[in-house]
Design a protein around this motif. Structure first.
Motif, PDB file in Angstrom:
ATOM      1  N   THR A  93     -22.185  12.419 -11.035  1.00 50.42           N
ATOM      2  CA  THR A  93     -21.172  12.514 -12.219  1.00 50.42           C
ATOM      3  C   THR A  93     -21.321  12.418 -13.496  1.00 50.42           C
ATOM      4  OG1 THR A  93     -20.054  13.887 -10.873  1.00 50.42           O
ATOM      5  CG2 THR A  93     -19.581  13.888 -13.304  1.00 50.42           C
ATOM      6  N   LEU A  97     -23.572  13.081 -17.102  1.00 51.71           N
ATOM      7  CA  LEU A  97     -22.784  13.346 -18.464  1.00 51.71           C
ATOM      8  C   LEU A  97     -23.523  12.397 -19.158  1.00 51.71           C
ATOM      9  CD1 LEU A  97     -18.943  12.544 -17.149  1.00 51.71           C
ATOM     10  CD2 LEU A  97     -20.055  14.763 -17.774  1.00 51.71           C
ATOM     11  N   LEU A 178     -14.439   9.503 -16.219  1.00 52.44           N
ATOM     12  CA  LEU A 178     -14.513  11.184 -17.026  1.00 52.44           C
ATOM     13  C   LEU A 178     -13.969  10.746 -18.658  1.00 52.44           C
ATOM     14  CD1 LEU A 178     -13.195  13.456 -14.209  1.00 52.44           C
ATOM     15  CD2 LEU A 178     -15.678  13.331 -15.066  1.00 52.44           C
ATOM     16  N   VAL A 182     -16.967  12.176 -20.132  1.00 54.35           N
ATOM     17  CA  VAL A 182     -16.788  13.405 -21.164  1.00 54.35           C
ATOM     18  C   VAL A 182     -16.817  13.744 -22.496  1.00 54.35           C
ATOM     19  CG1 VAL A 182     -15.408  15.750 -20.833  1.00 54.35           C
ATOM     20  CG2 VAL A 182     -16.029  14.379 -18.974  1.00 54.35           C
ATOM     21  N   ASN A 262     -12.931  20.409 -21.322  1.00 56.63           N
ATOM     22  CA  ASN A 262     -13.907  19.294 -20.368  1.00 56.63           C
ATOM     23  C   ASN A 262     -13.574  18.637 -19.742  1.00 56.63           C
ATOM     24  OD1 ASN A 262     -15.977  21.461 -21.647  1.00 56.63           O
ATOM     25  ND2 ASN A 262     -17.795  19.576 -21.416  1.00 56.63           N
ATOM     26  N   LEU A 263     -12.033  18.204 -20.342  1.00 51.14           N
ATOM     27  CA  LEU A 263     -11.460  17.229 -19.338  1.00 51.14           C
ATOM     28  C   LEU A 263     -10.871  17.307 -18.235  1.00 51.14           C
ATOM     29  CD1 LEU A 263     -11.620  13.927 -19.244  1.00 51.14           C
ATOM     30  CD2 LEU A 263      -9.781  13.737 -21.218  1.00 51.14           C
ATOM     31  N   PHE A 266     -12.750  18.700 -15.404  1.00 51.77           N
ATOM     32  CA  PHE A 266     -13.402  17.634 -14.770  1.00 51.77           C
ATOM     33  C   PHE A 266     -12.757  17.367 -13.834  1.00 51.77           C
ATOM     34  CE2 PHE A 266     -17.304  18.260 -17.349  1.00 51.77           C
ATOM     35  CZ  PHE A 266     -18.453  18.701 -16.043  1.00 51.77           C
ATOM     36  N   GLY A 267     -11.252  16.963 -14.444  1.00 43.00           N
ATOM     37  CA  GLY A 267      -9.804  17.019 -14.140  1.00 43.00           C
ATOM     38  C   GLY A 267      -9.728  16.831 -12.328  1.00 43.00           C
ATOM     39  N   ALA A 270     -12.150  17.623  -9.841  1.00 44.94           N
ATOM     40  CA  ALA A 270     -11.754  15.625  -9.352  1.00 44.94           C
ATOM     41  C   ALA A 270     -10.702  15.452  -8.815  1.00 44.94           C
ATOM     42  CB  ALA A 270     -12.247  14.196 -10.594  1.00 44.94           C
ATOM     43  N   LEU A 276     -16.169  18.110  -7.507  1.00 40.99           N
ATOM     44  CA  LEU A 276     -16.989  16.911  -8.344  1.00 40.99           C
ATOM     45  C   LEU A 276     -18.472  17.641  -7.959  1.00 40.99           C
ATOM     46  CD1 LEU A 276     -16.072  13.845  -9.756  1.00 40.99           C
ATOM     47  CD2 LEU A 276     -15.773  16.070 -10.547  1.00 40.99           C
TER      48      LEU A 276
END
Length: 391
Positions: A93, A97, A178, A182, A262-263, A266-267, A270, A276
């Protein structure tokens, strides 16, 4: 009868030899028109710059993936089914990114080298990223998207296995990665779509909507063709983010919304086992998630507009100073008097006369302290100042 005021006008400033009046300055430029801020702007620069961004980004991405694959193979990492090296969810990941984040320097180089204008003009009308305004936008996005994301988690999952907590030993390092990468990935997408593409189209069209619409569709297409709801959600986001960019004079509002969204996304991925590893994007969202996402975008937009009224950011940049045309033959060019500027050295030959010095003599030639002998006077008919151009 003669005009009694005729003597007030010098002969070299009146009559057929008078200089033409100065041209009026152009109107200030809004964000989508900043490609024209340089006096060296030409119609082909946005076109060539767009090709430069696309080709250079692909080349850099291929080189980066190739370098990572070589390093991974040398360290004995296994090979994935698609032929790439399998580093694991968190490192893979991070590589994905980073390959998106490299678009930021590519865009800045295109603005500076191809556009022949300051690189910061793609960030905002002030010539740089306005960090205070960006911080306010991030603080605005955090509570709004936290509420909509929490409601999304309460929606029942359809035909999906129950999510399992990944554990802090996995979630902790993943979250740290992240938080760092991110924002760079989200900012890179904004610099490409709301930044370069908006200004490239705006260089030809005055209306901001013609500059906003193409990048919104291309932004949605870059995420893949998923559900019609997901694609429409991305188009709406691209249009709203583009409008906020033009409305506030910079990318800060769009970057704040994109990075926080996005945070959170993605969080959450994860936090669950194999989250992920999923290849799903926002284009694959069902209509329930799209409805909540649009509600969050609307609330954020209203809040940012309220902030913009309370603390108005700069929305326009000064137009470039037009280059004056050469004087036609027959017009007299009147030299302007020199006005000293504090902090700058006085050009040689125009220094104010010092006591006991001939006019135009450099200050270094002044008599030593205590020497009362007056300097020699120049002979009659000779020039009082050296014959050299003014610096």
């Amino acid at each position: 009868m003669t005009n009694p005021h005729a003597a007030a006008t010098p002969a070299h400033l009146s009559g057929p030899l008078a200089a033409p009046p100065p041209a009026h300055l152009a109107e200030p430029l809004r964000y989508h028109r900043l490609a024209r801020i340089s006096a060296r702007h030409r119609w082909w620069r946005p076109v060539v710059g767009t090709l430069f961004v696309a080709v250079t980004y692909m080349v850099v991405t291929v080189l980066l993936y190739g370098l990572v694959s070589i390093l991974g193979a040398a360290r004995g990492y296994p090979e994935a089914p698609d032929g790439t090296v399998e580093f694991g969810p968190v490192p893979s990941t991070a590589v994905d990114l980073l390959t998106i984040a490299v678009a930021i320097p590519v865009v800045l180089l295109a603005v500076r080298w191809i556009g022949r204008r300051p690189a910061g003009t793609v960030s905002s009308v002030t010539g740089g990223l306005r960090w205070r305004w960006l911080g306010l936008c991030v603080l605005t996005a955090l509570p709004v998207l936290a509420v909509t994301t929490g409601v999304m988690l309460l929606l029942p999952a359809e035909d999906e296995p129950a999510a399992r907590w990944a554990g802090w030993e996995f979630f902790g390092p993943a979250l740290a990665m992240l938080v760092v990468l991110v924002p760079l990935q989200a900012a890179a997408e904004e610099y490409v779509f709301r930044g370069w593409l908006t200004q490239a189209v705006g260089a030809f069209l005055r209306s901001p909507w013609w500059a906003i619409a193409p990048q919104a569709v291309l932004f949605a297409a870059a995420h893949g063709w998923g559900t019609p709801w997901g694609f429409a959600d991305l188009v709406v986001y691209g249009a709203v983010a583009g409008w906020l960019t033009v409305r506030t004079g910079g990318l800060e509002a769009a970057i704040g919304l994109h990075a926080v969204n996005n945070l959170f996304a993605f969080g959450i991925s994860a936090a669950v086992v194999d989250g992920l590893k999923s290849d799903d994007t926002a284009a694959d969202a069902p209509w329930q998630l799209v409805a909540l996402d649009l509600a969050g975008i609307a609330l954020y937009t209203v809040a940012v507009l309220w902030l913009a009224r309370r603390r108005p950011p700069a929305r326009t940049a000064p137009a470039p100073t037009p280059v004056p045309p050469p004087f036609p033959s027959g017009y007299a060019q009147v030299p302007l008097p020199y006005t000293p500027v504090p902090g700058f050295p006085v050009p040689y030959g125009v220094h104010a006369d010092a006591s006991g010095l001939p006019q135009g003599t450099a200050p270094s030639a002044s008599p030593e302290d205590g020497d009362s002998t007056p300097p020699p006077r120049p002979a009659a008919g000779t020039s009082n100042s050296p014959q050299r151009p003014v610096a």
